[in-house]
Design a protein around this motif. Sequence first.
Motif, PDB file in Angstrom:
ATOM      1  N   CYS A  69     -34.346   1.093 -23.391  1.00 16.05           N
ATOM      2  CA  CYS A  69     -33.588   0.261 -24.331  1.00 16.05           C
ATOM      3  C   CYS A  69     -34.519  -0.650 -25.117  1.00 16.05           C
ATOM      4  O   CYS A  69     -34.384  -0.789 -26.340  1.00 16.05           O
ATOM      5  N   ARG A  70     -35.449  -1.272 -24.439  1.00 17.90           N
ATOM      6  CA  ARG A  70     -36.375  -2.179 -25.121  1.00 17.90           C
ATOM      7  C   ARG A  70     -37.262  -1.416 -26.099  1.00 17.90           C
ATOM      8  O   ARG A  70     -37.579  -1.913 -27.177  1.00 17.90           O
ATOM      9  N   ALA A  71     -37.659  -0.202 -25.716  1.00 19.54           N
ATOM     10  CA  ALA A  71     -38.476   0.608 -26.625  1.00 19.54           C
ATOM     11  C   ALA A  71     -37.691   0.957 -27.884  1.00 19.54           C
ATOM     12  O   ALA A  71     -38.197   0.822 -29.012  1.00 19.54           O
ATOM     13  N   ALA A  92     -29.980  -3.470 -33.150  1.00 17.23           N
ATOM     14  CA  ALA A  92     -31.232  -3.461 -32.401  1.00 17.23           C
ATOM     15  C   ALA A  92     -31.313  -4.549 -31.341  1.00 17.23           C
ATOM     16  O   ALA A  92     -31.850  -4.315 -30.256  1.00 17.23           O
ATOM     17  N   LEU A  93     -30.801  -5.733 -31.632  1.00 20.74           N
ATOM     18  CA  LEU A  93     -30.975  -6.851 -30.702  1.00 20.74           C
ATOM     19  C   LEU A  93     -30.297  -6.609 -29.347  1.00 20.74           C
ATOM     20  O   LEU A  93     -30.922  -6.839 -28.303  1.00 20.74           O
ATOM     21  N   PRO A  94     -29.045  -6.126 -29.305  1.00 19.77           N
ATOM     22  CA  PRO A  94     -28.483  -5.809 -27.988  1.00 19.77           C
ATOM     23  C   PRO A  94     -29.258  -4.713 -27.262  1.00 19.77           C
ATOM     24  O   PRO A  94     -29.397  -4.746 -26.043  1.00 19.77           O
ATOM     25  N   LEU A  95     -29.748  -3.725 -28.029  1.00 23.53           N
ATOM     26  CA  LEU A  95     -30.565  -2.682 -27.412  1.00 23.53           C
ATOM     27  C   LEU A  95     -31.806  -3.285 -26.775  1.00 23.53           C
ATOM     28  O   LEU A  95     -32.161  -2.977 -25.638  1.00 23.53           O
ATOM     29  N   PHE A  96     -32.472  -4.159 -27.510  1.00 27.82           N
ATOM     30  CA  PHE A  96     -33.710  -4.759 -27.001  1.00 27.82           C
ATOM     31  C   PHE A  96     -33.437  -5.595 -25.755  1.00 27.82           C
ATOM     32  O   PHE A  96     -34.247  -5.638 -24.829  1.00 27.82           O
ATOM     33  N   ARG A  97     -32.285  -6.250 -25.729  1.00 27.40           N
ATOM     34  CA  ARG A  97     -31.924  -7.057 -24.559  1.00 27.40           C
ATOM     35  C   ARG A  97     -31.407  -6.182 -23.419  1.00 27.40           C
ATOM     36  O   ARG A  97     -31.054  -6.684 -22.357  1.00 27.40           O
TER      37      ARG A  97
END
Length: 198
Positions: free
Chosen positions: A177-179, A85-90
């Motif tokens: 991506c952040r969603a 999730a963290l790379p997606l959020f970034r």
Amino acid sequence: MPSLLPIALFAFTMSFVPGPVNVITLASGLQNGVAKTIAFVSGATIGFAGLLLILGLGLAALPEGANVITDGMTLAGAALILYIALPLFRADALQQGEDQPVPGFLQGALLQWLNPKAWGAILAALSLFNLRPGTADLYVVIALWSLLCFIGVGVWAVFGAQLARVIQTPAQMRLLCRAMGSVLITLVALFLWQWARG
């Protein structure tokens, strides 16, 4: 044999509703297309079927050992989902025009074994539908649920591929991506909150 209709409805609903596997399938379908995502979907299906088989054969009936195992799986699953999730959020994981790793069969299978949603759905179904270890009923349900799992998760790959036609700018990609990253982080928070409550 319990009626297959309520089992089928339960299985498809649990396979289709948003969860970590489905969000990752959506992301892969968006970035890589349906064909390259099928291996991940197949792994998720086989992993889920294996977990259902193991729990259905009696692991869920072990009062002491099962708690330790499910707690460990919950924490490991939360860590794995956060790792994704963290790379997606970034907005690092879905940059258009860049080569990105394609999630494969083993990642799909492993994620199901570490997915608190999968554990919860299986334990609920075993209890709700009174599925006995080693009976023909259990094997019929495993076959049915595997088919519905493949369809339910696969729909997210198709949706992602269709969504790729709508995403036209880097800003839109970053927002998506952040969603998706936020959904995964929220799911982890909910899993851990439920786990902490016992």
